[in-house]
Motif scaffolding. Structure first.
Motif, PDB file in Angstrom:
ATOM      1  N   CYS A 135      18.727   7.085  14.002  1.00  0.00           N
ATOM      2  CA  CYS A 135      18.531   6.568  12.645  1.00  0.00           C
ATOM      3  C   CYS A 135      18.552   7.748  11.674  1.00  0.00           C
ATOM      4  O   CYS A 135      18.249   8.877  12.053  1.00  0.00           O
ATOM      5  CB  CYS A 135      17.195   5.842  12.579  1.00  0.00           C
ATOM      6  SG  CYS A 135      16.863   5.059  10.990  1.00  0.00           S
ATOM      7  N   HIS A 148      12.927   4.995  16.922  1.00  0.00           N
ATOM      8  CA  HIS A 148      12.182   3.743  16.767  1.00  0.00           C
ATOM      9  C   HIS A 148      13.092   2.529  16.937  1.00  0.00           C
ATOM     10  O   HIS A 148      12.782   1.459  16.445  1.00  0.00           O
ATOM     11  CB  HIS A 148      11.503   3.714  15.387  1.00  0.00           C
ATOM     12  CG  HIS A 148      12.461   4.008  14.276  1.00  0.00           C
ATOM     13  ND1 HIS A 148      12.557   5.238  13.691  1.00  0.00           N
ATOM     14  CD2 HIS A 148      13.402   3.246  13.695  1.00  0.00           C
ATOM     15  CE1 HIS A 148      13.505   5.221  12.782  1.00  0.00           C
ATOM     16  NE2 HIS A 148      14.044   4.022  12.761  1.00  0.00           N
ATOM     17  N   GLU A 149      14.252   2.706  17.598  1.00  0.00           N
ATOM     18  CA  GLU A 149      15.156   1.575  17.813  1.00  0.00           C
ATOM     19  C   GLU A 149      15.589   1.600  19.274  1.00  0.00           C
ATOM     20  O   GLU A 149      16.112   2.613  19.736  1.00  0.00           O
ATOM     21  CB  GLU A 149      16.404   1.701  16.928  1.00  0.00           C
ATOM     22  CG  GLU A 149      16.087   1.826  15.448  1.00  0.00           C
ATOM     23  CD  GLU A 149      17.316   2.179  14.624  1.00  0.00           C
ATOM     24  OE1 GLU A 149      18.441   1.999  15.125  1.00  0.00           O
ATOM     25  OE2 GLU A 149      17.145   2.642  13.494  1.00  0.00           O
ATOM     26  N   ASP A 153      16.818  -2.302  13.690  1.00  0.00           N
ATOM     27  CA  ASP A 153      16.412  -1.746  12.395  1.00  0.00           C
ATOM     28  C   ASP A 153      17.466  -1.976  11.314  1.00  0.00           C
ATOM     29  O   ASP A 153      17.166  -2.459  10.224  1.00  0.00           O
ATOM     30  CB  ASP A 153      16.142  -0.233  12.533  1.00  0.00           C
ATOM     31  CG  ASP A 153      15.476   0.363  11.300  1.00  0.00           C
ATOM     32  OD1 ASP A 153      15.094  -0.402  10.397  1.00  0.00           O
ATOM     33  OD2 ASP A 153      15.326   1.581  11.246  1.00  0.00           O
TER      34      ASP A 153
HETATM   35 ZN   LIG Z   1      15.878   3.222  12.037  1.00  0.00          ZN
END
Ligand SMILES: [Zn+2]
Ligand SMILES: [Zn+2]
Length: 250
Positions: free
Chosen positions: A38, A60-61, A158
């Protein structure tokens, strides 16, 4: 297991670490089969982002397979393929009841400091690891329908939800003219969704010729803001003071 860990000063390393364990009754342990990069990770690595907790795992994905479940998780089974979403939520506070998971009162007590309860900005590790512990898994894991590939699923962790909530806030509807500022993955998804919503015209604004070409292929009218003022260009091209739905992306 192996995990990518950030240390002070943006120093990241691939290290051997203990496997995660069930700590709470609503936890799950997920073995990652894919995770993505990201722009927030790039900002962390470039030290533009101070909210990251040192000694934590990045990202976080993720997409993966459920390996263990706490006794309180009764809507998933071992072996389920799941999306590990970027944002954690409790599912029961007033924000969650309004489907505003990003502002969950329980998982995001620092709402005024951080914009959402991402993995690795609280104490939980992120999914740049072989396995991840997912708290409140009954709310936060999304079971994948078959057949769905990891790559197809990944955008739902996300990128697409970010775009979707932006469209909701912009109240984009059929017949609208839409201006998308920034044509990275989120912006390109905004253009694709604007087409699905049967908007009248879509303007795509960026500085990158490659990104603008992708936007053009998706049906947008492109404006390179290195070459012209996008506001003046949109006013000239629309030739009317009709309201325009503006969507800013990163
Ligand atoms: Zn992200
Ligand atoms: Zn909540």
């Amino acid at each position: 297991m192996k995990a990518i860990i950030i240390h002070d000063g943006g120093d990241i390393r691939l290290e051997e670490v203990p496997d995660p364990e069930i700590e709470q009754s609503h936890d799950a342990i997920v073995r990652l089969t894919a995770s993505s990069i990201c722009d927030k990770d790039l900002n962390i690595l470039n030290e533009k982002y101070s909210a990251m907790i040192p000694e934590n795992f990045l990202e976080h994905e993720g997409v993966g397979i459920v390996e263990q479940l706490g006794a309180g998780v009764n809507n998933l089974n071992i072996g389920d393929r799941v999306i590990v979403p970027s944002i954690m939520a409790c599912g029961s506070c007033s924000h969650c009841r309004a489907d505003d998971y990003a502002h969950c009162d329980q998982t995001n007590p620092n709402e005024r400091v951080t914009d959402a309860s991402f993995f690795n900005r609280q104490k939980e590790h992120g999914p740049w690891a072989e396995k991840v512990r997912v708290p409140l898994a009954n709310i936060n894991l999304l079971k994948l329908p078959d057949p769905t590939t990891d790559n197809q699923a990944m955008d739902n962790a996300d990128t697409l939800p970010t775009r979707y909530s932006g469209d909701d806030k912009a109240t984009t509807k059929a017949g609208h003219t839409v201006a998308v500022f920034g044509c990275g993955p989120v912006g390109l998804l905004a253009i694709a969704r604007a087409r699905l919503l049967h908007t009248e015209r879509i303007f795509a604004i960026d500085t990158s010729p490659e990104r603008l070409q992708k936007a053009k292929e998706l049906g947008a009218e492109i404006i390179n803001c290195n070459r012209e003022d996008p506001i003046k260009a949109i006013k000239r091209l629309t030739a009317a003071p009709a309201p325009i739905q503006a969507v800013a992306t990163m």
